[in-house]
Design a protein around this motif. Sequence first.
Motif, PDB file in Angstrom:
ATOM      1  N   LYS A 184     -74.641  46.216 -52.516  1.00 28.80           N
ATOM      2  CA  LYS A 184     -74.037  47.459 -53.548  1.00 28.80           C
ATOM      3  C   LYS A 184     -75.242  48.160 -54.130  1.00 28.80           C
ATOM      4  CE  LYS A 184     -69.378  48.747 -54.848  1.00 28.80           C
ATOM      5  NZ  LYS A 184     -68.218  48.249 -55.065  1.00 28.80           N
ATOM      6  N   PRO A 185     -75.799  47.552 -55.325  1.00 30.57           N
ATOM      7  CA  PRO A 185     -76.617  48.085 -56.205  1.00 30.57           C
ATOM      8  C   PRO A 185     -77.856  48.798 -55.321  1.00 30.57           C
ATOM      9  CG  PRO A 185     -76.380  45.700 -56.758  1.00 30.57           C
ATOM     10  CD  PRO A 185     -75.793  45.807 -55.360  1.00 30.57           C
ATOM     11  N   HIS A 186     -78.211  48.217 -54.209  1.00 28.53           N
ATOM     12  CA  HIS A 186     -79.237  48.856 -53.582  1.00 28.53           C
ATOM     13  C   HIS A 186     -79.152  49.635 -52.284  1.00 28.53           C
ATOM     14  CE1 HIS A 186     -81.337  45.772 -55.915  1.00 28.53           C
ATOM     15  NE2 HIS A 186     -80.587  44.701 -55.178  1.00 28.53           N
ATOM     16  N   ILE A 187     -77.971  50.243 -52.254  1.00 27.66           N
ATOM     17  CA  ILE A 187     -77.411  50.862 -50.744  1.00 27.66           C
ATOM     18  C   ILE A 187     -78.028  52.062 -50.545  1.00 27.66           C
ATOM     19  CG2 ILE A 187     -75.316  51.809 -51.784  1.00 27.66           C
ATOM     20  CD1 ILE A 187     -75.586  49.765 -48.661  1.00 27.66           C
ATOM     21  N   LYS A 188     -78.524  52.719 -51.806  1.00 28.94           N
ATOM     22  CA  LYS A 188     -79.104  53.900 -51.470  1.00 28.94           C
ATOM     23  C   LYS A 188     -80.499  53.652 -50.718  1.00 28.94           C
ATOM     24  CE  LYS A 188     -76.586  56.914 -53.634  1.00 28.94           C
ATOM     25  NZ  LYS A 188     -75.547  56.087 -53.342  1.00 28.94           N
TER      26      LYS A 188
END
Length: 475
Positions: A184-188
């Motif tokens: 989630k925190p790195h999905i970009k």
Amino acid sequence: MISKQKGCVDLYGTTAKKWQYVNKVIDSLMEKYNYTFARTPIFEASELFHRGVGETTDIVTKETYDFVDRGERNVTLRPEGTAGIVRSYIENKMYGDPNQPVKLYYNGTMYRYERPQSGRDREFTQFGVEVLGSDDPLIDAEVISIPVMLLKMLGLNGVKVKINSLGDRESRDNYRKALIDYFKPHIKDLCEDCNERLNKNPLRILDCKVDKDNKLLKDAPTTLDYLNKESKERFDKVKEYLDELEIDYEVDPKIVRGLDYYNHTVFEIEASVEGFGSNNVLAGGGRYNGLVEALGGPETSGIGFACGIGRIVQALDLEEVKLPINDSLEVFVMYVSDTEKKYAASLVNYLRANGFKTDTEYTSRALKAQFKQADRLNAKYLIILNDEDLKNDEVKIKNNKTKEEELVSVDYLLYFLDEHLSDEELEDIEGLHECSCGCHKDNCECDDDCDCGCHDGEECTCGDDCDCGCHEKEE
Ligand code: HAM
């Protein structure tokens, strides 16, 4: 000229012979394992694959050949064999057969609209097995042992067996949550598809073809850390049975497989042959308890695997494995002039009917050119017809290797060929079997011998078995 479609192959010549040989070994292996052959249609209702393989898999979202038929039905060319076999198991009520588990195998073409590259075709052939109706870890080990045994019998050395466990539903749910928290925190930083996959099916991020080299994927949590007690114990049992079967394996917690139906055991067999390239997985499979229910059947456990025949032949070529392919002709019937041609036609027919691999001249070559043609066809015996001999009910037979020639009475012909060709066969066997394990490789280090010492495989009537269990050499 109209070319073949991208990602398809024409099979002919020596490569076709190698495929036929691999198929023969598969059929005889399956007979020994007591699996029965099954054939399902090449096209099925599209919904079968959406529900079976999984809506969010690459196979279903990007790779299926879908079309609407003339009756307005949505149909799909099968991208894999498991869903069709499970449908057939349910539709034909095989679950009602007291003889459980049902052990089936199949061998047929599959279709995936992929970017064609070495080892990855749009039309390819899979041999696979599916076992329905048993959750016994012994079956997991048996299923893994099948491609291992097949590759061994074919003489392939450079293979690696990798196994993992995805665990039961509870373990998979916990793992799913862990993956969402992790990504989630790195999905970009991941591709558009992976953004979509995050909440729908985060496991599929792990086999994303776009992000496959991203460090984020490499460092992701692994399934083994999320197995509950029962799943761990089950996986340990599978490993114990594999040890019992003396199968070398490596636990690779990164294996998740690209299809949605898996749980518990998953495995892949890789070719570790130099020059193979990245599509080096020869066989892959796993357990899919729950799939039968998902497709409308009763609660039933299932496990299976499939391997690409094309990739196996590619590996055999790269390892330069000498396969025992019979490239010779037993008899070539020649004739001096058109006068003997009719006799030649009936003689060829007679010899074929009596079991001899026979051919003759069809392009009006002169006798000298017929000898050359016989050499090209690797003929062992030449029958040279001429009117004079035929008047005495005799034919001239020439051994094409020793060049010895003799006149043989037509009545005695079958007996003569039978006797002389079986001597030749024995010579062939001795020439071919540098190794006694049946693998046909000069550099094999195994020291298995058939107990009677004959190395004749299926032909041997001694009743002893080769220590490796195959007793298959010539086949
Ligand atoms: P899969 O991993 O998608 O699994 O395919 C199994 C094998 O088929 C691969 O390891 C590879 O050898 C071959 N293969 C797959 N795609 C291609 C391609 N495009 N070109 C050439 N060869 C290919 C399945 O299909 C599952 N149904 C296996 C299974 C059976 N699991 C349980 N039961």
